[in-house]
Scaffold this motif. Structure first.
Motif, PDB file in Angstrom:
ATOM      1  N   VAL A 104       3.681  38.907  52.892  1.00 53.90           N
ATOM      2  CA  VAL A 104       3.191  39.657  54.042  1.00 53.90           C
ATOM      3  C   VAL A 104       3.707  41.074  53.855  1.00 53.90           C
ATOM      4  O   VAL A 104       4.878  41.282  53.516  1.00 53.90           O
ATOM      5  CB  VAL A 104       3.693  39.077  55.380  1.00 53.90           C
ATOM      6  CG1 VAL A 104       3.117  39.865  56.553  1.00 53.90           C
ATOM      7  CG2 VAL A 104       3.334  37.600  55.501  1.00 53.90           C
ATOM      8  N   GLU A 105       2.851  42.073  54.034  1.00 53.51           N
ATOM      9  CA  GLU A 105       3.225  43.473  53.807  1.00 53.51           C
ATOM     10  C   GLU A 105       2.775  44.322  54.988  1.00 53.51           C
ATOM     11  O   GLU A 105       1.834  43.963  55.706  1.00 53.51           O
ATOM     12  CB  GLU A 105       2.598  44.000  52.521  1.00 53.51           C
ATOM     13  CG  GLU A 105       1.077  43.923  52.502  1.00 53.51           C
ATOM     14  CD  GLU A 105       0.461  44.344  51.171  1.00 53.51           C
ATOM     15  OE1 GLU A 105       0.796  45.437  50.684  1.00 53.51           O
ATOM     16  OE2 GLU A 105      -0.368  43.567  50.647  1.00 53.51           O
ATOM     17  N   ALA A 106       3.446  45.464  55.187  1.00 56.56           N
ATOM     18  CA  ALA A 106       3.080  46.385  56.255  1.00 56.56           C
ATOM     19  C   ALA A 106       3.532  47.783  55.872  1.00 56.56           C
ATOM     20  O   ALA A 106       4.585  47.958  55.254  1.00 56.56           O
ATOM     21  CB  ALA A 106       3.721  45.965  57.573  1.00 56.56           C
ATOM     22  N   GLY A 107       2.716  48.787  56.233  1.00 58.93           N
ATOM     23  CA  GLY A 107       3.063  50.163  55.927  1.00 58.93           C
ATOM     24  C   GLY A 107       1.949  51.104  56.346  1.00 58.93           C
ATOM     25  O   GLY A 107       1.197  50.817  57.281  1.00 58.93           O
ATOM     26  N   TYR A 108       1.847  52.236  55.651  1.00 56.30           N
ATOM     27  CA  TYR A 108       0.721  53.150  55.864  1.00 56.30           C
ATOM     28  C   TYR A 108       0.108  53.491  54.521  1.00 56.30           C
ATOM     29  O   TYR A 108       0.787  53.578  53.505  1.00 56.30           O
ATOM     30  CB  TYR A 108       1.121  54.384  56.670  1.00 56.30           C
ATOM     31  CG  TYR A 108       2.261  55.209  56.115  1.00 56.30           C
ATOM     32  CD1 TYR A 108       2.027  56.246  55.222  1.00 56.30           C
ATOM     33  CD2 TYR A 108       3.566  54.983  56.523  1.00 56.30           C
ATOM     34  CE1 TYR A 108       3.062  57.015  54.724  1.00 56.30           C
ATOM     35  CE2 TYR A 108       4.613  55.749  56.039  1.00 56.30           C
ATOM     36  CZ  TYR A 108       4.354  56.767  55.141  1.00 56.30           C
ATOM     37  OH  TYR A 108       5.385  57.522  54.639  1.00 56.30           O
ATOM     38  N   HIS A 109      -1.224  53.686  54.516  1.00 52.77           N
ATOM     39  CA  HIS A 109      -2.028  53.562  53.304  1.00 52.77           C
ATOM     40  C   HIS A 109      -3.123  54.631  53.305  1.00 52.77           C
ATOM     41  O   HIS A 109      -3.890  54.742  54.267  1.00 52.77           O
ATOM     42  CB  HIS A 109      -2.640  52.150  53.319  1.00 52.77           C
ATOM     43  CG  HIS A 109      -3.509  51.790  52.175  1.00 52.77           C
ATOM     44  ND1 HIS A 109      -3.093  50.956  51.162  1.00 52.77           N
ATOM     45  CD2 HIS A 109      -4.806  52.101  51.879  1.00 52.77           C
ATOM     46  CE1 HIS A 109      -4.092  50.771  50.299  1.00 52.77           C
ATOM     47  NE2 HIS A 109      -5.136  51.461  50.717  1.00 52.77           N
ATOM     48  N   PHE A 120      -1.336  49.770  58.286  1.00 52.57           N
ATOM     49  CA  PHE A 120      -1.995  48.537  57.872  1.00 52.57           C
ATOM     50  C   PHE A 120      -0.968  47.424  57.745  1.00 52.57           C
ATOM     51  O   PHE A 120       0.233  47.658  57.664  1.00 52.57           O
ATOM     52  CB  PHE A 120      -2.710  48.726  56.526  1.00 52.57           C
ATOM     53  CG  PHE A 120      -1.800  48.602  55.327  1.00 52.57           C
ATOM     54  CD1 PHE A 120      -1.780  47.440  54.566  1.00 52.57           C
ATOM     55  CD2 PHE A 120      -0.941  49.632  54.974  1.00 52.57           C
ATOM     56  CE1 PHE A 120      -0.924  47.309  53.475  1.00 52.57           C
ATOM     57  CE2 PHE A 120      -0.097  49.526  53.890  1.00 52.57           C
ATOM     58  CZ  PHE A 120      -0.089  48.363  53.132  1.00 52.57           C
ATOM     59  N   TRP A 121      -1.458  46.211  57.721  1.00 53.42           N
ATOM     60  CA  TRP A 121      -0.675  45.074  57.266  1.00 53.42           C
ATOM     61  C   TRP A 121      -1.619  44.144  56.521  1.00 53.42           C
ATOM     62  O   TRP A 121      -2.832  44.194  56.715  1.00 53.42           O
ATOM     63  CB  TRP A 121       0.041  44.365  58.416  1.00 53.42           C
ATOM     64  CG  TRP A 121      -0.815  43.540  59.318  1.00 53.42           C
ATOM     65  CD1 TRP A 121      -1.513  43.963  60.408  1.00 53.42           C
ATOM     66  CD2 TRP A 121      -1.068  42.128  59.202  1.00 53.42           C
ATOM     67  NE1 TRP A 121      -2.183  42.914  60.981  1.00 53.42           N
ATOM     68  CE2 TRP A 121      -1.925  41.767  60.273  1.00 53.42           C
ATOM     69  CE3 TRP A 121      -0.650  41.135  58.314  1.00 53.42           C
ATOM     70  CZ2 TRP A 121      -2.375  40.475  60.465  1.00 53.42           C
ATOM     71  CZ3 TRP A 121      -1.096  39.834  58.498  1.00 53.42           C
ATOM     72  CH2 TRP A 121      -1.951  39.512  59.553  1.00 53.42           C
ATOM     73  N   ALA A 122      -1.063  43.315  55.649  1.00 52.04           N
ATOM     74  CA  ALA A 122      -1.885  42.419  54.838  1.00 52.04           C
ATOM     75  C   ALA A 122      -1.066  41.191  54.474  1.00 52.04           C
ATOM     76  O   ALA A 122       0.171  41.191  54.575  1.00 52.04           O
ATOM     77  CB  ALA A 122      -2.383  43.130  53.578  1.00 52.04           C
ATOM     78  N   ASN A 134      -6.606  42.067  54.368  1.00 60.30           N
ATOM     79  CA  ASN A 134      -6.062  43.387  54.672  1.00 60.30           C
ATOM     80  C   ASN A 134      -6.540  43.810  56.055  1.00 60.30           C
ATOM     81  O   ASN A 134      -7.716  43.643  56.389  1.00 60.30           O
ATOM     82  CB  ASN A 134      -6.533  44.392  53.615  1.00 60.30           C
ATOM     83  CG  ASN A 134      -5.511  45.473  53.369  1.00 60.30           C
ATOM     84  OD1 ASN A 134      -4.752  45.827  54.264  1.00 60.30           O
ATOM     85  ND2 ASN A 134      -5.496  45.995  52.158  1.00 60.30           N
ATOM     86  N   HIS A 135      -5.630  44.399  56.838  1.00 58.69           N
ATOM     87  CA  HIS A 135      -5.956  44.789  58.206  1.00 58.69           C
ATOM     88  C   HIS A 135      -5.586  46.262  58.393  1.00 58.69           C
ATOM     89  O   HIS A 135      -4.394  46.605  58.479  1.00 58.69           O
ATOM     90  CB  HIS A 135      -5.190  43.933  59.217  1.00 58.69           C
ATOM     91  CG  HIS A 135      -5.329  42.462  58.991  1.00 58.69           C
ATOM     92  ND1 HIS A 135      -6.330  41.702  59.563  1.00 58.69           N
ATOM     93  CD2 HIS A 135      -4.606  41.603  58.218  1.00 58.69           C
ATOM     94  CE1 HIS A 135      -6.210  40.452  59.186  1.00 58.69           C
ATOM     95  NE2 HIS A 135      -5.169  40.363  58.363  1.00 58.69           N
ATOM     96  N   PHE A 136      -6.596  47.139  58.438  1.00 61.28           N
ATOM     97  CA  PHE A 136      -6.351  48.563  58.673  1.00 61.28           C
ATOM     98  C   PHE A 136      -6.389  48.841  60.169  1.00 61.28           C
ATOM     99  O   PHE A 136      -7.283  48.386  60.876  1.00 61.28           O
ATOM    100  CB  PHE A 136      -7.381  49.415  57.931  1.00 61.28           C
ATOM    101  CG  PHE A 136      -7.192  49.384  56.443  1.00 61.28           C
ATOM    102  CD1 PHE A 136      -6.145  50.078  55.856  1.00 61.28           C
ATOM    103  CD2 PHE A 136      -8.041  48.647  55.641  1.00 61.28           C
ATOM    104  CE1 PHE A 136      -5.956  50.040  54.487  1.00 61.28           C
ATOM    105  CE2 PHE A 136      -7.858  48.603  54.263  1.00 61.28           C
ATOM    106  CZ  PHE A 136      -6.807  49.313  53.692  1.00 61.28           C
TER     107      PHE A 136
END
Length: 264
Positions: A104-109, A120-122, A134-136
């Protein structure tokens, strides 16, 4: 949610160590590399990151990441992001999925031609289909620290992870839920990911208050944590570049400060 230190039992307020580093936002211009070889949006990416794989299981992770100027023009051929990962490289059902890992990841893209980056997170789950999602979210705030939290949720169905993204003023607050995700995370990662061949740029950023959850989220709705106390293993593929500004082993460092930038 309460964030509570598992060793001291005290509620710990989020803080911004080494604030003088903020001057880089105003004095340093984004670096541009004319060409680099970092694959495409799907494979072959380049990293500047710090990885911890020292515990049998990490139930969650948290990092405060400085939101900075970041761009990937229409011809960049990929994307650039700053993020945190909670990952499983050992469970049978994870190593047998399409990516040979779960996370599970989260940040800005920032992705090709879209201008300002997006939160986003994915997740990549131990499934044979719909493995990666992926969820923007909204455009990312400028010149502020944003807090990213991922934790296994033991309050209901198995295989659930909660994701939170917020800033100190709570003016940005997102929550996502990764389901059907029975991974047993054995790694925490922070850093920058770069895909493509040309033109991406990112000002220097920092990753601080690097902590990990010692148990899943329970009925007390508390993130029980310990701080990272060493550098783990770090990678700098130039581009992107990364290094430790403050060593996590220093007393009072609160998990240290890792810095990254791209793409000179």
């Amino acid at each position: 949610m309460t964030i509570r230190n598992a060793k001291s039992g005290r509620i710990t307020r989020l803080w911004h160590a080494a604030a003088i580093f903020l001057f880089l936002l105003w004095t340093v211009k984004p670096l541009h590399a004319s060409n680099y070889s970092c694959g495409n949006p799907s494979v072959g990416h380049c990293y500047a990151d710090a990885v911890w794989q020292e515990k049998p299981q990490y139930f969650g992770a948290f990092s405060s990441i400085l939101q900075i100027g970041m761009n990937c023009p229409g011809n960049c051929g990929g994307f650039i992001n700053n993020e945190m990962w909670l990952s499983d490289y050992q469970s049978r059902d994870c190593v047998s999925n399409a990516f040979q890992a779960c996370w599970v990841e989260a940040g800005y893209h920032a992705f090709s031609g879209e201008g300002n980056p997006y939160y986003f997170w994915a997740d990549s789950r131990p499934l044979t289909s719909n493995t990666y999602n992926n969820h923007f979210l909204n455009q990312a705030d400028a010149a502020d620290f944003t807090h990213f939290m991922i934790i296994q949720d033991a309050r209901g169905a198995a295989g659930t992870y909660q994701v939170w993204i917020y800033n100190d003023s709570q003016s940005v607050l997102f929550n996502g839920t990764s389901t059907s995700n029975t991974m047993s995370a054995n790694a925490v990662i922070i850093g920058t990911e770069l895909a493509g061949t040309t033109g991406a740029s990112a000002l220097p950023s920092q990753f601080q208050m690097n902590i990990w959850a010692v148990k899943p989220l329970g009925s007390d709705y508390t993130f029980w944590y310990n701080t990272q106390v060493d550098k783990g293993s770090d990678t700098s593929q130039s581009p992107p570049t990364g290094s430790w500004l403050i060593d996590p082993s220093l007393s009072g460092s609160n998990g240290g400060i890792f810095t990254t930038n791209c793409c000179g």
